[in-house]
Write a protein that holds these residues in place. Structure first.
Motif, PDB file in Angstrom:
ATOM      1  N   THR A   3       0.688   1.491 -15.484  1.00 41.16           N
ATOM      2  CA  THR A   3       2.003   2.124 -15.419  1.00 41.16           C
ATOM      3  C   THR A   3       1.920   3.626 -15.688  1.00 41.16           C
ATOM      4  O   THR A   3       2.593   4.415 -15.017  1.00 41.16           O
ATOM      5  CB  THR A   3       2.961   1.448 -16.417  1.00 41.16           C
ATOM      6  OG1 THR A   3       2.970   0.036 -16.146  1.00 41.16           O
ATOM      7  CG2 THR A   3       4.363   1.977 -16.290  1.00 41.16           C
ATOM      8  N   GLU A  42       8.615  -3.294  -1.020  1.00 36.69           N
ATOM      9  CA  GLU A  42       7.743  -3.704  -2.121  1.00 36.69           C
ATOM     10  C   GLU A  42       7.265  -5.140  -1.940  1.00 36.69           C
ATOM     11  O   GLU A  42       6.146  -5.473  -2.300  1.00 36.69           O
ATOM     12  CB  GLU A  42       8.432  -3.525  -3.474  1.00 36.69           C
ATOM     13  CG  GLU A  42       8.620  -2.077  -3.855  1.00 36.69           C
ATOM     14  CD  GLU A  42       7.361  -1.249  -3.710  1.00 36.69           C
ATOM     15  OE1 GLU A  42       6.337  -1.588  -4.330  1.00 36.69           O
ATOM     16  OE2 GLU A  42       7.374  -0.247  -2.964  1.00 36.69           O
ATOM     17  N   MET A  87       2.051   0.755 -10.083  1.00 40.11           N
ATOM     18  CA  MET A  87       3.203   0.237 -10.824  1.00 40.11           C
ATOM     19  C   MET A  87       3.303  -1.277 -10.643  1.00 40.11           C
ATOM     20  O   MET A  87       3.597  -2.006 -11.597  1.00 40.11           O
ATOM     21  CB  MET A  87       4.484   0.925 -10.353  1.00 40.11           C
ATOM     22  CG  MET A  87       5.701   0.559 -11.173  1.00 40.11           C
ATOM     23  SD  MET A  87       5.571   1.005 -12.923  1.00 40.11           S
ATOM     24  CE  MET A  87       6.041   2.718 -12.861  1.00 40.11           C
ATOM     25  N   TYR A  88       3.039  -1.747  -9.441  1.00 43.35           N
ATOM     26  CA  TYR A  88       3.053  -3.190  -9.186  1.00 43.35           C
ATOM     27  C   TYR A  88       1.986  -3.886 -10.039  1.00 43.35           C
ATOM     28  O   TYR A  88       2.242  -4.917 -10.655  1.00 43.35           O
ATOM     29  CB  TYR A  88       2.815  -3.483  -7.698  1.00 43.35           C
ATOM     30  CG  TYR A  88       2.700  -4.950  -7.413  1.00 43.35           C
ATOM     31  CD1 TYR A  88       3.839  -5.748  -7.337  1.00 43.35           C
ATOM     32  CD2 TYR A  88       1.458  -5.561  -7.250  1.00 43.35           C
ATOM     33  CE1 TYR A  88       3.740  -7.107  -7.105  1.00 43.35           C
ATOM     34  CE2 TYR A  88       1.353  -6.909  -7.015  1.00 43.35           C
ATOM     35  CZ  TYR A  88       2.497  -7.691  -6.942  1.00 43.35           C
ATOM     36  OH  TYR A  88       2.388  -9.049  -6.723  1.00 43.35           O
ATOM     37  N   GLY A  91       3.344  -3.734 -13.737  1.00 41.14           N
ATOM     38  CA  GLY A  91       4.601  -4.367 -14.124  1.00 41.14           C
ATOM     39  C   GLY A  91       5.165  -5.365 -13.141  1.00 41.14           C
ATOM     40  O   GLY A  91       6.271  -5.857 -13.314  1.00 41.14           O
ATOM     41  N   ALA A  95       8.941  -3.877 -11.376  1.00 40.26           N
ATOM     42  CA  ALA A  95       8.570  -2.504 -11.743  1.00 40.26           C
ATOM     43  C   ALA A  95       8.371  -1.633 -10.510  1.00 40.26           C
ATOM     44  O   ALA A  95       8.830  -0.479 -10.479  1.00 40.26           O
ATOM     45  CB  ALA A  95       7.307  -2.514 -12.602  1.00 40.26           C
ATOM     46  N   SER A  96       7.698  -2.157  -9.492  1.00 38.66           N
ATOM     47  CA  SER A  96       7.487  -1.345  -8.290  1.00 38.66           C
ATOM     48  C   SER A  96       8.796  -1.136  -7.536  1.00 38.66           C
ATOM     49  O   SER A  96       9.036  -0.055  -6.992  1.00 38.66           O
ATOM     50  CB  SER A  96       6.399  -1.941  -7.391  1.00 38.66           C
ATOM     51  OG  SER A  96       6.768  -3.199  -6.892  1.00 38.66           O
ATOM     52  N   ALA A  98      11.718  -0.932  -8.975  1.00 40.04           N
ATOM     53  CA  ALA A  98      12.462   0.048  -9.779  1.00 40.04           C
ATOM     54  C   ALA A  98      11.986   1.474  -9.499  1.00 40.04           C
ATOM     55  O   ALA A  98      12.813   2.382  -9.326  1.00 40.04           O
ATOM     56  CB  ALA A  98      12.327  -0.278 -11.262  1.00 40.04           C
ATOM     57  N   LEU A  99      10.669   1.680  -9.439  1.00 36.05           N
ATOM     58  CA  LEU A  99      10.149   3.018  -9.152  1.00 36.05           C
ATOM     59  C   LEU A  99      10.528   3.450  -7.743  1.00 36.05           C
ATOM     60  O   LEU A  99      10.940   4.592  -7.522  1.00 36.05           O
ATOM     61  CB  LEU A  99       8.630   3.072  -9.345  1.00 36.05           C
ATOM     62  CG  LEU A  99       7.972   4.424  -9.063  1.00 36.05           C
ATOM     63  CD1 LEU A  99       8.538   5.511  -9.973  1.00 36.05           C
ATOM     64  CD2 LEU A  99       6.454   4.316  -9.230  1.00 36.05           C
TER      65      LEU A  99
END
Length: 115
Positions: A3, A42, A87-88, A91, A95-96, A98-99
């Protein structure tokens, strides 16, 4: 650690994008840019390759193919792809997404004149 690396690479990609390219000229519907695209992309570019392909191929698909399909700036999109992939890995899908949604929201607001 994934992250932290994701956020650092994202910040670099964003800075390059802001300085070299700037906000997009076309403003898509907000729900398309901020909700639909992150959820769909994603899943296709992180969930599927990292669950179905061996490690080197999954990274190629998640980064290079993601970049190539963003025709306006494939190299920059690939750098974003690295950040989203990290990020994936750190999290998972939420998480991916969200980013990705955060990124698209910032660019959408700038394009729409909200920033």
């Amino acid at each position: 650690m994934w992250t932290i690396y994701a956020i650092l690479i994202y910040a670099i990609a964003f800075a390059i994008d802001f300085i070299a390219v700037g906000p997009p000229a076309v403003v898509p519907p907000w729900w398309e840019a901020v909700i639909l695209a992150p959820l769909a992309e994603e899943y296709v570019f992180r969930v599927l390759p990292f669950s179905a392909l061996p490690s080197p191929l999954s990274w190629v698909f998640a980064v290079v193919i993601f970049g190539v399909l963003h025709k306006d700036n494939p190299l920059l999109a690939s750098l974003y792809g690295v950040a989203l992939s990290l990020m994936y890995k750190g999290g998972g899908y939420p998480a991916s997404v969200a980013l990705h949604a955060f990124n698209n929201c910032i660019w959408w607001l700038m394009a729409a004149g909200g920033f």
